[in-house]
Every structure is written in C-alpha cells, then in structure tokens.
Design an enzyme around this catalytic site. Structure first.
Site, mmCIF file in Angstrom:
data_model
loop_
_atom_site.group_PDB
_atom_site.id
_atom_site.type_symbol
_atom_site.label_atom_id
_atom_site.label_comp_id
_atom_site.label_asym_id
_atom_site.label_seq_id
_atom_site.Cartn_x
_atom_site.Cartn_y
_atom_site.Cartn_z
ATOM 1 N N SER A 105 -1.725 7.905 14.057
ATOM 2 C CA SER A 105 -2.993 7.925 13.329
ATOM 3 C C SER A 105 -2.849 7.303 11.947
ATOM 4 C CB SER A 105 -3.497 9.365 13.213
ATOM 5 O OG SER A 105 -4.696 9.430 12.458
ATOM 6 N N LYS B 3 -4.086 2.785 11.049
ATOM 7 C CA LYS B 3 -5.052 2.360 10.020
ATOM 8 C C LYS B 3 -4.374 1.517 8.950
ATOM 9 C CE LYS B 3 -6.544 6.617 9.184
ATOM 10 N NZ LYS B 3 -6.066 7.475 10.271
ATOM 11 N N LYS B 4 -3.177 1.912 8.526
ATOM 12 C CA LYS B 4 -2.484 1.157 7.487
ATOM 13 C C LYS B 4 -2.075 -0.221 7.987
ATOM 14 C CE LYS B 4 -2.691 3.979 4.022
ATOM 15 N NZ LYS B 4 -3.482 3.590 2.832
ATOM 16 N N THR C 64 -9.123 10.848 -1.684
ATOM 17 C CA THR C 64 -9.201 9.807 -2.709
ATOM 18 C C THR C 64 -10.617 9.274 -2.862
ATOM 19 O OG1 THR C 64 -6.902 9.187 -2.350
ATOM 20 C CG2 THR C 64 -8.306 7.556 -3.396
ATOM 21 N N ASP D 80 0.836 -1.196 0.000
ATOM 22 C CA ASP D 80 0.000 0.000 0.000
ATOM 23 C C ASP D 80 0.872 1.247 0.000
ATOM 24 O OD1 ASP D 80 -2.281 1.559 -0.001
ATOM 25 O OD2 ASP D 80 -2.912 1.015 2.024
ATOM 26 N N LYS D 81 0.214 2.373 -0.202
ATOM 27 C CA LYS D 81 0.861 3.680 -0.242
ATOM 28 C C LYS D 81 0.009 4.661 0.546
ATOM 29 C CE LYS D 81 0.023 7.799 -2.408
ATOM 30 N NZ LYS D 81 -1.289 8.476 -2.477
ATOM 31 N N HIS D 82 0.650 5.658 1.166
ATOM 32 C CA HIS D 82 -0.076 6.732 1.844
ATOM 33 C C HIS D 82 0.577 8.062 1.525
ATOM 34 C CE1 HIS D 82 -2.465 8.810 4.869
ATOM 35 N NE2 HIS D 82 -1.351 9.442 5.196
ATOM 36 N N SER D 83 -0.245 9.077 1.314
ATOM 37 C CA SER D 83 0.241 10.444 1.086
ATOM 38 C C SER D 83 -0.178 11.328 2.245
ATOM 39 C CB SER D 83 -0.328 11.002 -0.220
ATOM 40 O OG SER D 83 -0.100 12.399 -0.309
ATOM 41 N N ARG E 216 -8.572 15.579 18.381
ATOM 42 C CA ARG E 216 -7.457 16.411 17.920
ATOM 43 C C ARG E 216 -7.950 17.556 17.053
ATOM 44 N NH1 ARG E 216 -4.313 12.592 14.534
ATOM 45 N NH2 ARG E 216 -3.001 14.404 14.104
#
Length: 436
Positions: free
Chosen positions: A183, A187-188, A120, A80-83, A168
């Site tokens: 955070s 989730k990832k 997304t 997977d990828k996260h930005s 937050r």
C-alpha cells in the site's frame, strides 16, 4: 470469476501464490472485477498466509501499475519521504522545502489523518486558500516552480490500493506487513521517484509499539522498494513522546513555521528532518556523503532558503502570497485556550502518545470516521517533554478547544496520558536505527 476463485482456494488451502498472480489481483481490484466479498476474502487470506519476497514485490508493482505512473523531466533528482504515522509529526512540511532548497524535486503525495495520527493534508488545510487536490498539469507546475508540492492522490494513482485499503479497514487486516508494504510503496512508486526515505515510528505514539515490529516493517519496505527499482533507506525513530510539542493542524503548522523562520536546528523536529534528508541527498548524488547532506540541509534551514521554498509552494497552491512573512496572522485560532496544570510535582516519566492523539481527535482536530469534518484550530500545545521536572501547578500542556466542555474532557485525558514519576526516566535516542 473462476480465476479469482482459484486464487482464493489456493490461499484457503495454504498453497503459495505466484508473482504472476499479482497482476490479476491488482487489475481486478482496480476495475471492479472482484466483488466486495471476494476482495475481503483475498485481504484476509493474504493477511493470514502472507507473501514471499518475490510476490510482495510483484504485488507492489502491480498495484503501482494499476493506474497512472508519473514520469519527470527535471534538472534534479525526484525524491520523497514517507512516515508510518505518529503524533506531533510535521516533518513532511519541513523536509520537502529543505530538500528543494538543496536542488531536489519533491512531488509528495500525502494523506489525511485517521485514528490517533494526524495527516499532512489536514495540516496544510489550516492555511487559508491553499488547495491540495491539484490536477496533474498544475501539480507539475508547482513542483517545477517551487521544487516541492504536497498534494492528495488523484483517482488514477494506484486505484487497486484504494480499493484494497478500504476493504482492509473493515476486515481487520490493516496490520498485514505485506499489505502495508504494498500500500505504502505502490503510491510512492507511482509518483515516479528516484529516491525514497522512510521514517518508521516506534513507541507509544506509533502504530508499531515495539522495536521488533518496527524492524520487520522497515526491512520489508526497504527490501521491496529497492527490488522494485527505487533506491530506498529507512530510519526507525522514537515516538515515545510527540515529535513536536504541539498536536493539531494549525498548531503543527505554527511549529514548522517557527523552525523555518528561526532556522533552529536544535529541535527534535529539525533533527529528524535533517537525518532523513541527509541520506536522500547522499544517495541521489546531491551530497558527497550523509554528513555533507546534513550540512547542506542545516545551511538551507539557517539561511532562509527552505522558508523561501515553502512560501513559494504555498502561494503556488493558492495560499497567501506572504504566508512566510506573516504566518501568525493567517492561521486559525481556537476560541477556548486553557492550561492543564499538574496536580503534583515530579519528572515526566511516560507519555501515552496515542491517548494524546485521540484527545486531539475528540477535540475535533482529527477523524473518528473518514467523513468527519476537521477543526484546524484545536489541539494541544506546549506539551511537556520526557524527563522534564514539573512543579505542582505547572502546565502539562495548553488545550486549544472550540468549547469549554471539550477543553475539560481533553484536560482529563492529558492528565491520564502524562505520568509523573519521582525519578527521571533514562534518556532515549531520537534516531534508534538506520536500515539500508
């Protein structure tokens, strides 16, 4: 609640918390054992005092384990990828099917836009019929059939993070490095990943405006994820101009489809997607090294396999069966389309990406509060690039709006956000640094 009061007292007096405290914190965030007042005090205390490396890892794992953690039995690595968020950033829609075409499986749990950055899931919502909120059996089926699925998190994925994130947001503690890290990664990691790449944005359109802040975040994310057992790398990328020349949900999907169907690897969008994916393929054993991974991704884009995977995913999630072949027919269009013309000539010297993103929000293409409805057809297209020479009267971009007055306000914002200069600025690299 004496235990929680003890934790809060230790934070107030500057005494360090222990890794074992993190399980109690996450459990009581998830099950409601902490009142809103206590959760807010905890968030503020953690933001001010910070956590050491061991506690940051422990909090991440405890938040991951506060809900369901997925396990996969698939004939390829789960990646997977996260930005960290930017403008014109539609990499997820392009990279997921590219990775799938190379033999990976990508169960991407994504979010919606809030603030100046797009989400997304909001981009996918521009595709008629497509459903991003899938139950677990259907989520698994889509991943198995298409090799990728981009969905919203179910209520039982990292519930401690959901509670803490809401606190937050209203306690001015969103920018805590430790809480951001926990955070994102909770989730990832709950998605059962075997490899992760992080795109940490830096510049005028990013949350991290300077390189030092981006380095701090990238380092914390990579170190924490690796310590938590998920092989992770990061790329610090340039967000001093929009990644794609369009901002807005349907317009960004159109940019992705243009790259997928033409196989154009020369765009910044494709370049960054390949750079992010190449390390994932190498780290997972699907490629011998990063260079070989880049070659595989380029080939998957050029020969149409990535487009086929994207179409398979869209159909499996309820979208049009022939979306890839006829995508222009399905995407919504705004009723008002007009050019924003430059008042004078000059080089594009600076672009305020945050201001452009907020112009899209005010057009109705994003949210000022979480409950706002999103208009998928509005946004900005054909945005000029840094260093480009612009003649007087030449378009700076094209506004897509629901009404004429909204288009006028967006045009005024664009003229403020794009600065023309007598000399071209120094060329900036898209990939600034690699971490891990």
């Amino acid at each position: 609640m004496a235990g929680v009061q003890d934790l809060l007292g230790r934070l107030r007096h500057g005494r360090a918390l222990e890794p074992g405290d993190m399980d109690r914190i996450a459990q009581q965030l998830a099950d409601g054992g902490l009142s809103d007042a206590q959760a807010g005090a905890l968030s503020m205390g953690l933001c001010i005092r910070g956590l050491d490396d061991a506690c940051r890892v422990a909090l991440t794992l405890a938040m991951r384990d506060s809900g369901r953690v997925l396990c996969w039995d698939l004939p390829g690595p789960v990646l997977d990828k996260h930005s960290t968020g930017g403008v014109g950033d539609c990499v997820s829609l392009l990279l997921a099917p590219m990775l799938a075409a190379c033999g990976a499986y990508v169960p991407m749990i994504s979010g919606r836009g809030l603030g100046h950055t797009g989400g997304t899931l909001d981009k996918l919502d521009a595709i008629p019929g497509l459903v991003t909120q899938l139950d677990e059996p259907r989520f698994r089926d889509v991943v198995a059939q298409a090799g990728c699925a981009i969905v919203s998190a179910s209520a039982d994925i990292a519930p401690a993070d959901k509670r803490l994130y809401a606190v937050r947001d209203v306690t001015a503690t969103v920018d805590s490095l430790d809480l951001i890290t926990a955070s994102i990664l909770s989730k990832k990691l709950a998605a059962g990943l075997e490899g992760l790449v992080l795109d940490v944005k830096m510049g005028s359109g990013a949350f991290m405006k300077d390189l030092a802040s981006a380095r701090d975040l990238a380092g914390a994310l990579v170190e924490t994820a690796n310590a938590a057992g998920c092989p992770t790398r990061a790329v610090i990328s340039n967000m001093n101009e929009p990644l794609a020349p369009s901002l807005g949900n349907a317009l960004e999907v159109a940019e992705v489809m243009a790259v997928l169907t033409r196989g154009d690897v020369q765009t910044p969008l494709a370049t960054l997607s390949i750079a992010l994916g190449a390390g994932l393929l190498a780290g997972s054993g699907l490629a011998s090294d990063v260079e070989a991974g880049a070659g595989q991704l380029t080939a998957a884009l050029g020969d149409g396999r990535a487009a086929e995977r994207f179409g398979r995913m869209i159909a499996a999630m309820g979208g049009p069966v022939r979306f890839v072949e006829d995508w222009q027919r399905f995407l919504p269009e705004a009723p008002v389309i007009c050019e924003v013309k430059a008042a004078s000539a000059g080089y594009v010297g600076a672009i305020d990406g945050t201001a452009l993103g907020m112009a899209v929000v005010h057009l109705g293409g994003g949210r000022r509060v979480e409950s706002d409805a999103v208009d998928p057809g509005v946004g900005l297209a054909q945005v000029v690039r840094l260093g480009q020479w612009i003649e007087a009267g030449q378009p700076l971009c094209v506004v897509h709006a629901a009404r004429g007055d909204a288009a006028d306000r967006a045009a005024a914002a664009v003229r403020q956000a794009i600065v023309l200069a007598p000399e071209a600025p120094a060329r900036e690299a898209l990939i600034i640094e690699r971490v891990g």
